[in-house]
Scaffold this motif. Structure first.
Motif, PDB file in Angstrom:
ATOM      1  N   UNK A 102       8.634 -30.426 -22.849  1.00 56.43           N
ATOM      2  CA  UNK A 102       9.836 -29.933 -23.503  1.00 56.43           C
ATOM      3  C   UNK A 102      11.119 -30.499 -22.921  1.00 56.43           C
ATOM      4  N   UNK A 103      11.082 -30.892 -21.654  1.00 55.08           N
ATOM      5  CA  UNK A 103      12.268 -31.476 -21.033  1.00 55.08           C
ATOM      6  C   UNK A 103      12.536 -32.889 -21.544  1.00 55.08           C
ATOM      7  N   UNK A 104      11.508 -33.562 -22.039  1.00 50.35           N
ATOM      8  CA  UNK A 104      11.680 -34.969 -22.434  1.00 50.35           C
ATOM      9  C   UNK A 104      11.539 -35.233 -23.928  1.00 50.35           C
ATOM     10  N   UNK A 105      10.462 -34.759 -24.529  1.00 51.13           N
ATOM     11  CA  UNK A 105      10.151 -35.168 -25.905  1.00 51.13           C
ATOM     12  C   UNK A 105      11.230 -34.833 -26.935  1.00 51.13           C
ATOM     13  N   UNK A 106      11.794 -33.626 -26.941  1.00 52.57           N
ATOM     14  CA  UNK A 106      12.825 -33.357 -27.954  1.00 52.57           C
ATOM     15  C   UNK A 106      14.057 -34.256 -27.802  1.00 52.57           C
ATOM     16  N   UNK A 111      13.216 -22.220 -19.482  1.00 51.58           N
ATOM     17  CA  UNK A 111      11.845 -21.826 -19.151  1.00 51.58           C
ATOM     18  C   UNK A 111      11.414 -22.311 -17.781  1.00 51.58           C
ATOM     19  N   UNK A 112      11.751 -23.548 -17.443  1.00 50.95           N
ATOM     20  CA  UNK A 112      11.393 -24.090 -16.126  1.00 50.95           C
ATOM     21  C   UNK A 112      12.140 -23.357 -15.018  1.00 50.95           C
ATOM     22  N   UNK A 113      13.391 -22.990 -15.279  1.00 55.99           N
ATOM     23  CA  UNK A 113      14.146 -22.203 -14.306  1.00 55.99           C
ATOM     24  C   UNK A 113      13.453 -20.858 -14.074  1.00 55.99           C
ATOM     25  N   UNK A 120      17.095 -27.978 -23.755  1.00 58.29           N
ATOM     26  CA  UNK A 120      17.823 -26.960 -23.006  1.00 58.29           C
ATOM     27  C   UNK A 120      17.003 -25.692 -22.818  1.00 58.29           C
ATOM     28  N   UNK A 121      16.276 -25.317 -23.858  1.00 61.30           N
ATOM     29  CA  UNK A 121      15.427 -24.128 -23.759  1.00 61.30           C
ATOM     30  C   UNK A 121      14.263 -24.356 -22.786  1.00 61.30           C
ATOM     31  N   UNK A 122      13.750 -25.573 -22.737  1.00 63.27           N
ATOM     32  CA  UNK A 122      12.719 -25.900 -21.747  1.00 63.27           C
ATOM     33  C   UNK A 122      13.299 -25.792 -20.341  1.00 63.27           C
ATOM     34  N   UNK A 164       3.126 -27.776 -17.758  1.00 63.59           N
ATOM     35  CA  UNK A 164       2.963 -28.983 -18.583  1.00 63.59           C
ATOM     36  C   UNK A 164       3.814 -28.873 -19.847  1.00 63.59           C
ATOM     37  N   UNK A 165       3.813 -27.703 -20.477  1.00 63.43           N
ATOM     38  CA  UNK A 165       4.645 -27.504 -21.676  1.00 63.43           C
ATOM     39  C   UNK A 165       6.124 -27.684 -21.337  1.00 63.43           C
TER      40      UNK A 165
END
Length: 144
Positions: A76-80, A96-98, A91-93, A71-72
């Motif tokens: 992180x992929x959208x809100x920033x 993390x997802x990778x 990009x950092x999200x 969920x985080x």
């Protein structure tokens, strides 16, 4: 050619098509991560174990942590990027997802569940594309 005549190519701005592809990837991956994470956070562990063979009754805290991480990652992929507040976090999200998907693929491989590799490979690849695009090729500028 001598060393003084060799120059780096000029920086080429990211194309509109790349930005669109990144946004599509961000929305799709965020949706997948949000749905999977929400299920892991809200459904009883016994119910999850019926559809996810890697879950055991004793793995409850780990399953909840993975759900929270998913969920985080989705947020992180959208809100920033949407708010343009610290958009580098997108990009950092993606990184993390990778990482989550590499670990998921490892679990499936260790269990011999080769049919379970499709989602981690696809989502991991898209997450890596987002990380590369938003960190290197087409970053979103922060709000002024």
């Amino acid at each position: 050619m001598n060393a003084t005549s060799v120059r780096a190519p000029p920086s080429v701005p990211a194309s509109r098509a790349l930005h669109i592809a990144l946004w599509v990837a961000q929305v799709l991956v965020a949706f997948a991560f949000f749905m999977a994470g929400t299920a892991k956070l809200t459904q009883p562990i016994d119910e999850l174990a019926k559809t996810m063979s890697w879950i055991t009754p004793s793995s409850g805290p780990l399953v909840r942590f993975i759900g929270l991480s998913e969920v985080a990652g989705a947020l992180g992929l959208l809100l920033p990027s949407i708010t343009r507040i610290l958009p580098v976090l997108t990009g950092l999200a993606g990184v993390g997802c990778t990482t989550i998907m590499v670990l998921a693929a490892g679990v499936h491989l260790s269990r011999g569940e080769y049919s379970g590799l499709t989602a981690p490979i696809v989502l991991g690849g898209l997450s890596a594309f987002i990380a590369w695009g938003r960190l290197k090729k087409a970053p979103i500028p922060p709000r002024a």
